[in-house]
Design a protein around this motif. Structure first.
Motif, PDB file in Angstrom:
ATOM      1  N   TRP A 263       0.798  -1.226   0.075  1.00  0.00           N
ATOM      2  CA  TRP A 263      -0.068   0.392  -0.021  1.00  0.00           C
ATOM      3  C   TRP A 263       0.973   1.176  -0.083  1.00  0.00           C
ATOM      4  CZ3 TRP A 263      -4.996  -0.656  -1.434  1.00  0.00           C
ATOM      5  CH2 TRP A 263      -5.516  -1.923  -1.233  1.00  0.00           C
ATOM      6  N   GLU A 265       2.213   4.639  -1.194  1.00  0.00           N
ATOM      7  CA  GLU A 265       1.000   5.889  -1.248  1.00  0.00           C
ATOM      8  C   GLU A 265       1.981   6.382  -3.067  1.00  0.00           C
ATOM      9  OE1 GLU A 265      -0.726   8.330   1.705  1.00  0.00           O
ATOM     10  OE2 GLU A 265      -1.006   6.598   2.521  1.00  0.00           O
ATOM     11  N   LYS A 291      -5.971  -0.123  -5.393  1.00  0.00           N
ATOM     12  CA  LYS A 291      -7.361   1.253  -5.297  1.00  0.00           C
ATOM     13  C   LYS A 291      -6.528   1.890  -5.678  1.00  0.00           C
ATOM     14  CE  LYS A 291     -10.130   1.208  -1.387  1.00  0.00           C
ATOM     15  NZ  LYS A 291     -10.404   1.970  -0.219  1.00  0.00           N
ATOM     16  N   ILE A 293      -5.157   6.015  -6.232  1.00  0.00           N
ATOM     17  CA  ILE A 293      -4.327   7.563  -5.520  1.00  0.00           C
ATOM     18  C   ILE A 293      -5.042   9.020  -6.569  1.00  0.00           C
ATOM     19  CG2 ILE A 293      -3.892   8.659  -3.855  1.00  0.00           C
ATOM     20  CD1 ILE A 293      -2.131   6.244  -2.567  1.00  0.00           C
ATOM     21  N   TRP A 298      -8.214   8.570  -2.356  1.00  0.00           N
ATOM     22  CA  TRP A 298      -8.113   7.129  -3.141  1.00  0.00           C
ATOM     23  C   TRP A 298      -9.870   6.129  -3.454  1.00  0.00           C
ATOM     24  CZ3 TRP A 298      -4.594   3.611  -1.310  1.00  0.00           C
ATOM     25  CH2 TRP A 298      -3.194   3.949  -0.522  1.00  0.00           C
TER      26      TRP A 298
END
Length: 322
Positions: A263, A265, A291, A293, A298
């Motif tokens: 995860w 970012e 997901k 961003i 998100w």
């Protein structure tokens, strides 16, 4: 001119030889074309069929073929599900995606004629196994066997063992073929032995068998201890996967984040395309949550209906690699 004709003749012979070699390595009853398994039935390859209701055997000349069905472990030996298409007077075919099958390495199967007669392969065929009933082998009855891992020069798993020039036979065996000790013979090359396989994505253990003696891959640092207090080498087969986010063309920055990068970012900054955003990365077999961003916000994948909750109660998009 004579020299040109000589070169053409040599090329033609080489082409015939390569095709003959390739055909000899095709297993009976099926072939694999990319991600498609093509089941192929030719009535000239069989002489006997067993009647399902009383077990009597019949010659193929004793009945007219109205339909042919592929029946095996993968469809619970159904006699009326996987109907084949007639391609000429004697041949039938059925095409199935490799993704229709689970992670099992091999499957037993047969062809069923007119939903009642089981075509009997010969003992001399290369990919056969003795049929069983209630755990006991049935004398004189064989099933064909389909292998999802197979030799392919353009495959995704290359095995190389350097040296051992005096060895007579080298085999690669692993969890991708249920540790079969004879199926995947390696080819002798100038500096050792090699073989390229096409294998479904996943993490596998393997070893080499040199003239009957098992050994780990000396050039692979990735390994795991086995039950014999020795080591099995590890190989991680990955598949390049394209993640696409359509729309959001006015966004300044889009990042792909998921279980495959803990995860993170920041690392996987997506590339802007005409339709939106794109990022390609190799993934191991299995389930991956992810997901997008978008400018710090998100976002679920709007074009992927498959979603799941994670252990923290968040909803994520899901990508399956198999």
């Amino acid at each position: 001119m004579k020299q040109l004709l000589k070169h053409i003749a040599i090329l033609f012979i080489a082409f015939i030889s390569l095709n003959t070699y390739a055909q000899k390595n095709n297993f009976k009853g099926y072939r694999i074309e990319g991600d498609t398994i093509v089941f192929s039935f030719n009535k000239n390859d069989y002489t006997k069929a067993t009647y399902d209701f009383d077990g009597d055997k019949y010659d193929f000349d004793d009945f007219d073929i109205k339909n042919v069905v592929v029946s095996g472990e993968f469809n619970n030996w159904s006699k009326n599900k996987w109907y084949m298409t007639k391609v000429d007077e004697d041949k039938y075919e059925l095409r199935k995606s490799i993704h229709d099958f689970t992670d099992e390495f091999s499957w037993e199967f047969k062809f069923v004629i007119n939903n009642s007669f089981w075509a009997e392969p010969s003992k001399k065929d290369g990919n056969i196994t003795k049929a069983t009933k209630n755990g006991r082998k049935i004398y004189g009855v064989y099933n064909l066997k389909m292998y999802l891992a197979h030799p392919n020069e353009k495959g995704n798993a290359h095995f190389k063992l350097k040296g051992f020039k005096d060895a007579k036979k080298v085999i690669v065996a692993g969890s991708f073929n249920k540790w079969n000790e004879s199926l995947f013979k390696m080819k002798k090359v100038e500096d050792g032995w090699e073989l390229t396989l096409k294998i479904k994505p996943g993490v596998y253990e393997y070893r080499f068998i040199v003239d009957g003696k098992w050994m780990e891959d000396p050039s692979n640092i990735h390994k795991v201890k086995n039950e014999f207090s020795e080591y099995n080498s590890l190989i991680d087969i990955k598949e390049y996967t394209a993640f696409k986010l359509r729309g959001y063309t006015n966004a300044k920055k889009v990042v792909l984040s998921g279980t495959f990068n803990n995860w993170n970012e920041h690392d996987f900054v997506m590339r802007k395309m005409d339709y939106g955003w794109k990022y390609v990365l190799p993934l191991s077999g299995g389930k991956h949550h992810y997901k997008f961003i978008v400018d710090g916000k998100w976002v679920l994948d709007p074009n992927n209906a498959v979603k799941e909750y994670d252990d923290n109660g968040h909803v994520n998009s899901v990508c399956m690699i198999k």
